[in-house]
Design a protein around this motif. Structure first.
Motif, PDB file in Angstrom:
ATOM      1  N   PRO A  84       0.656  -1.106   0.318  1.00 38.52           N
ATOM      2  CA  PRO A  84      -0.280   0.036   0.030  1.00 38.52           C
ATOM      3  C   PRO A  84       1.123   1.401  -0.253  1.00 38.52           C
ATOM      4  CG  PRO A  84      -0.495  -1.286   1.967  1.00 38.52           C
ATOM      5  CD  PRO A  84       0.158  -1.816   0.984  1.00 38.52           C
ATOM      6  N   LEU A  85       1.635   1.303   0.733  1.00 42.77           N
ATOM      7  CA  LEU A  85       2.486   2.201   0.952  1.00 42.77           C
ATOM      8  C   LEU A  85       3.154   2.894  -0.896  1.00 42.77           C
ATOM      9  CD1 LEU A  85       4.741   2.509   4.056  1.00 42.77           C
ATOM     10  CD2 LEU A  85       3.587   4.127   3.548  1.00 42.77           C
ATOM     11  N   ALA A  86       3.671   1.304  -1.655  1.00 42.20           N
ATOM     12  CA  ALA A  86       4.298   1.649  -2.624  1.00 42.20           C
ATOM     13  C   ALA A  86       3.349   2.645  -3.377  1.00 42.20           C
ATOM     14  CB  ALA A  86       5.106   0.597  -3.166  1.00 42.20           C
ATOM     15  N   MET A  87       2.477   1.470  -3.506  1.00 47.01           N
ATOM     16  CA  MET A  87       0.772   2.145  -4.694  1.00 47.01           C
ATOM     17  C   MET A  87       0.452   3.560  -4.721  1.00 47.01           C
ATOM     18  SD  MET A  87      -1.484  -0.195  -4.260  1.00 47.01           S
ATOM     19  CE  MET A  87      -1.262  -2.155  -5.053  1.00 47.01           C
ATOM     20  N   ARG A  88       0.541   3.953  -2.473  1.00 46.75           N
ATOM     21  CA  ARG A  88       0.325   5.179  -2.287  1.00 46.75           C
ATOM     22  C   ARG A  88       1.298   6.375  -3.073  1.00 46.75           C
ATOM     23  NH1 ARG A  88       2.462   9.021   0.984  1.00 46.75           N
ATOM     24  NH2 ARG A  88       3.423   7.210   2.044  1.00 46.75           N
ATOM     25  N   GLN A  89       3.075   6.263  -3.463  1.00 49.44           N
ATOM     26  CA  GLN A  89       3.951   6.777  -3.492  1.00 49.44           C
ATOM     27  C   GLN A  89       4.193   6.911  -4.800  1.00 49.44           C
ATOM     28  OE1 GLN A  89       6.867   5.305   0.323  1.00 49.44           O
ATOM     29  NE2 GLN A  89       8.110   5.701  -1.211  1.00 49.44           N
ATOM     30  N   SER A  90       3.855   5.816  -5.714  1.00 52.03           N
ATOM     31  CA  SER A  90       4.083   5.397  -7.258  1.00 52.03           C
ATOM     32  C   SER A  90       2.590   6.693  -7.612  1.00 52.03           C
ATOM     33  CB  SER A  90       3.767   4.786  -7.706  1.00 52.03           C
ATOM     34  OG  SER A  90       2.791   3.857  -7.453  1.00 52.03           O
ATOM     35  N   GLY A  91       1.689   6.989  -6.511  1.00 52.26           N
ATOM     36  CA  GLY A  91       0.652   7.386  -7.144  1.00 52.26           C
ATOM     37  C   GLY A  91      -0.695   6.633  -8.067  1.00 52.26           C
ATOM     38  N   THR A  92      -0.848   5.653  -8.001  1.00 52.44           N
ATOM     39  CA  THR A  92      -1.524   4.306  -8.085  1.00 52.44           C
ATOM     40  C   THR A  92      -3.072   4.826  -7.636  1.00 52.44           C
ATOM     41  OG1 THR A  92       0.250   2.913  -8.562  1.00 52.44           O
ATOM     42  CG2 THR A  92      -2.256   2.184  -8.236  1.00 52.44           C
ATOM     43  N   LEU A  93      -3.079   4.720  -6.299  1.00 53.87           N
ATOM     44  CA  LEU A  93      -4.072   4.915  -5.767  1.00 53.87           C
ATOM     45  C   LEU A  93      -4.374   6.593  -6.016  1.00 53.87           C
ATOM     46  CD1 LEU A  93      -3.329   2.999  -2.830  1.00 53.87           C
ATOM     47  CD2 LEU A  93      -5.014   1.741  -4.876  1.00 53.87           C
ATOM     48  N   LYS A  94      -5.531   6.702  -6.689  1.00 47.28           N
ATOM     49  CA  LYS A  94      -5.584   8.499  -6.511  1.00 47.28           C
ATOM     50  C   LYS A  94      -6.843   9.309  -5.257  1.00 47.28           C
ATOM     51  CE  LYS A  94      -4.389   8.082 -11.396  1.00 47.28           C
ATOM     52  NZ  LYS A  94      -2.710   8.504 -10.973  1.00 47.28           N
ATOM     53  N   THR A  95      -7.582   8.407  -5.024  1.00 49.40           N
ATOM     54  CA  THR A  95      -8.522   8.618  -4.611  1.00 49.40           C
ATOM     55  C   THR A  95      -8.567   8.016  -2.996  1.00 49.40           C
ATOM     56  OG1 THR A  95      -9.971   7.545  -4.784  1.00 49.40           O
ATOM     57  CG2 THR A  95     -10.229   9.526  -5.813  1.00 49.40           C
ATOM     58  N   LYS A  96      -8.528   9.659  -1.768  1.00 46.79           N
ATOM     59  CA  LYS A  96      -9.089   8.499  -0.881  1.00 46.79           C
ATOM     60  C   LYS A  96     -10.019   7.963   0.013  1.00 46.79           C
ATOM     61  CE  LYS A  96     -10.586  10.229   4.605  1.00 46.79           C
ATOM     62  NZ  LYS A  96     -11.100  10.742   5.188  1.00 46.79           N
ATOM     63  N   ALA A  97     -11.385   6.822  -1.372  1.00 53.28           N
ATOM     64  CA  ALA A  97     -11.507   6.240  -0.667  1.00 53.28           C
ATOM     65  C   ALA A  97     -10.897   4.450  -1.931  1.00 53.28           C
ATOM     66  CB  ALA A  97     -12.607   6.268  -1.744  1.00 53.28           C
ATOM     67  N   GLU A  98     -10.009   5.194  -2.437  1.00 52.95           N
ATOM     68  CA  GLU A  98      -9.559   4.187  -2.962  1.00 52.95           C
ATOM     69  C   GLU A  98      -8.448   3.691  -2.174  1.00 52.95           C
ATOM     70  OE1 GLU A  98      -9.240   4.941  -8.403  1.00 52.95           O
ATOM     71  OE2 GLU A  98      -7.919   5.451  -6.924  1.00 52.95           O
ATOM     72  N   ARG A  99      -7.750   4.386  -2.000  1.00 49.88           N
ATOM     73  CA  ARG A  99      -6.830   4.076  -0.320  1.00 49.88           C
ATOM     74  C   ARG A  99      -7.440   2.831   0.580  1.00 49.88           C
ATOM     75  NH1 ARG A  99      -4.286   9.122  -2.453  1.00 49.88           N
ATOM     76  NH2 ARG A  99      -5.698  10.079  -1.421  1.00 49.88           N
ATOM     77  N   GLY A 100      -8.950   3.382   0.911  1.00 48.87           N
ATOM     78  CA  GLY A 100      -9.657   3.009   2.127  1.00 48.87           C
ATOM     79  C   GLY A 100     -10.035   1.187   1.444  1.00 48.87           C
ATOM     80  N   VAL A 101     -10.355   0.919   0.277  1.00 43.50           N
ATOM     81  CA  VAL A 101     -10.812   0.100  -0.021  1.00 43.50           C
ATOM     82  C   VAL A 101      -9.365  -1.302  -0.449  1.00 43.50           C
ATOM     83  CG1 VAL A 101     -10.432  -1.457  -2.503  1.00 43.50           C
ATOM     84  CG2 VAL A 101     -12.757   1.132  -2.022  1.00 43.50           C
ATOM     85  N   VAL A 102      -8.555  -0.198  -0.578  1.00 46.94           N
ATOM     86  CA  VAL A 102      -6.908  -1.058  -0.048  1.00 46.94           C
ATOM     87  C   VAL A 102      -6.923  -1.551   0.767  1.00 46.94           C
ATOM     88  CG1 VAL A 102      -4.456  -1.180  -0.408  1.00 46.94           C
ATOM     89  CG2 VAL A 102      -6.415  -0.191  -2.733  1.00 46.94           C
ATOM     90  N   ILE A 103      -7.185  -0.156   1.744  1.00 42.15           N
ATOM     91  CA  ILE A 103      -6.667  -0.981   3.311  1.00 42.15           C
ATOM     92  C   ILE A 103      -7.771  -1.790   3.997  1.00 42.15           C
ATOM     93  CG2 ILE A 103      -7.184   0.083   5.610  1.00 42.15           C
ATOM     94  CD1 ILE A 103      -5.840   2.829   4.772  1.00 42.15           C
ATOM     95  N   TRP A 104      -9.196  -1.595   3.985  1.00 46.27           N
ATOM     96  CA  TRP A 104     -10.062  -2.526   3.721  1.00 46.27           C
ATOM     97  C   TRP A 104      -9.834  -3.845   3.614  1.00 46.27           C
ATOM     98  CZ3 TRP A 104     -12.008  -1.934   8.596  1.00 46.27           C
ATOM     99  CH2 TRP A 104     -12.246  -0.282   9.487  1.00 46.27           C
ATOM    100  N   SER A 105      -9.104  -3.871   2.608  1.00 46.61           N
ATOM    101  CA  SER A 105      -9.080  -5.902   1.645  1.00 46.61           C
ATOM    102  C   SER A 105      -8.121  -6.417   2.277  1.00 46.61           C
ATOM    103  CB  SER A 105      -9.023  -4.781   0.311  1.00 46.61           C
ATOM    104  OG  SER A 105      -8.145  -4.784  -0.047  1.00 46.61           O
ATOM    105  N   THR A 106      -7.035  -5.330   3.134  1.00 45.29           N
ATOM    106  CA  THR A 106      -5.521  -5.954   3.681  1.00 45.29           C
ATOM    107  C   THR A 106      -5.818  -6.779   5.029  1.00 45.29           C
ATOM    108  OG1 THR A 106      -4.931  -4.332   4.702  1.00 45.29           O
ATOM    109  CG2 THR A 106      -4.024  -4.857   2.184  1.00 45.29           C
ATOM    110  N   TRP A 107      -6.847  -5.329   5.590  1.00 50.48           N
ATOM    111  CA  TRP A 107      -7.557  -6.156   7.341  1.00 50.48           C
ATOM    112  C   TRP A 107      -8.358  -7.778   6.953  1.00 50.48           C
ATOM    113  CZ3 TRP A 107      -6.841  -5.045  12.050  1.00 50.48           C
ATOM    114  CH2 TRP A 107      -5.736  -4.019  12.193  1.00 50.48           C
ATOM    115  N   ALA A 108      -8.751  -7.692   5.812  1.00 48.89           N
ATOM    116  CA  ALA A 108      -9.749  -8.405   5.643  1.00 48.89           C
ATOM    117  C   ALA A 108      -8.748 -10.168   5.576  1.00 48.89           C
ATOM    118  CB  ALA A 108     -10.714  -8.853   4.042  1.00 48.89           C
ATOM    119  N   LEU A 109      -7.391  -9.287   4.639  1.00 54.56           N
ATOM    120  CA  LEU A 109      -6.755 -10.836   4.651  1.00 54.56           C
ATOM    121  C   LEU A 109      -6.092 -10.532   5.672  1.00 54.56           C
ATOM    122  CD1 LEU A 109      -4.600 -12.303   2.503  1.00 54.56           C
ATOM    123  CD2 LEU A 109      -3.083 -10.510   2.126  1.00 54.56           C
TER     124      LEU A 109
END
Length: 306
Positions: A47-72
């Motif tokens: 997730p940090l790499a994705m944020r640093q490279s600009g892959t996740l454009k919005t707060k909602a997209e970053r939230g989806v990634v974070i919550w999916s990792t918590w599901a994992l």
């Protein structure tokens, strides 16, 4: 971007990994250490790499990634089975969504080497999530042992995603030389080659296939490591980035030398090169190399260049 938003991946991921550590209480069993490395990659570094490279454009997209990792994480806090597999499913779906986005972007952009490497990270990434889903389901296809499936899940977070991500950042700095292009192609080809080599050995094919694949992969990884050694000596680098580049060189270089030795074990056997020793040392070195130091090296230089 506020500090809360900027660092929430780090805080959330660290909290999740810490919870796993407290839940397990000890790491006497081989799968628990591999699971810890996997969760570090999934919840913190990726997730940090994705944020640093600009892959996740919005707060909602970053939230989806974070919550999916918590599901994992929840998937790895219980025994393998259907429920655990269902908790692992969101992270798999996120990886497929990001692959689809990367593919569409690649088709609209010039096919420069840096674009291919950046795309490769998202092409290989879902393989790790498929392996994690299989591991949580308790299904080991093709006769592989469960620890190999788990190792595959961890491998494709680090070698499959983070290593190409680190390499793409290197390629984005300036026009690569011939040897640097060779390093890039060794990484691009080495990642799937290792999977093919291990599978071929499982079916009794002559071990030279796995040896060749491991050699290509190790040479590519060593190239990235030495590239960072040169980067540490360049002018204009702040001290923290020099130290991070040096740390990446040492850790990734060590991990790739071990991978090379393990790949040649059928011809030059070394008694200490067992699978447990490899995941403990090789796996940990790669985690530090492309995980901790990879994030530190690129924390200010990553941009949405691709």
């Amino acid at each position: 971007m506020t500090n809360e938003l900027k660092y929430r991946e780090l805080v959330s991921g660290s909290l999740g990994v810490g919870l796993y550590w407290l839940w397990k209480g000890s790491f006497y069993y081989e799968d628990e250490w591999v699971e810890l490395l996997l969760l570090l990659g999934a919840m913190v570094f990726v997730p940090l790499a994705m944020r640093q490279s600009g892959t996740l454009k919005t707060k909602a997209e970053r939230g989806v990634v974070i919550w999916s990792t918590w599901a994992l994480l929840l998937a790895y806090l219980q025994e393998p089975g259907l429920v655990a597999a269902l908790f692992a499913l969101p992270w798999l779906m996120v990886s497929l969504w990001l692959f689809d986005r990367a593919l569409k972007k690649l088709l609209l952009s010039p096919l420069a080497l840096v674009d291919k490497v950046h795309f490769a990270a998202y092409l290989y990434f879902p393989i790790g999530q498929l392996a994690a889903f299989s591991d949580r389901l308790g299904w080991a296809p093709l006769g592989f042992s469960p620890i190999i499936i788990l190792l595959t899940a961890a491998h494709f977070h680090y070698a499959g995603f983070l290593l190409p991500w680190v390499l793409a950042n290197l390629l984005g700095r300036k026009v690569p030389s011939y040897w640097q292009r060779g390093v890039a192609w060794a990484v691009l080809l080495g990642i799937p080659a290792v999977a093919v080599g291990i599978t071929s050995s499982q079916f009794g094919v002559d071990p030279w296939v796995e040896t060749l694949a491991a050699t290509i992969m190790a040479l590519g990884g060593l190239g990235v490591a030495f590239w960072h050694a040169r980067l540490a000596l360049e002018a204009g680098q702040v001290l923290t980035q020099r130290l991070a580049s040096l740390g990446l060189f040492l850790c990734l270089g060590t991990g790739m030398i071990l991978a090379l030795l393990y790949g040649w074990r059928n011809y030059f056997p070394l008694s200490f090169l067992s699978i447990p020793w490899m995941y403990e040392v090789h796996g940990t070195m790669n985690t530090l190399g492309v995980g901790v130091f990879g994030i530190l090296v690129n924390r200010k230089t990553s941009a949405d260049k691709h």
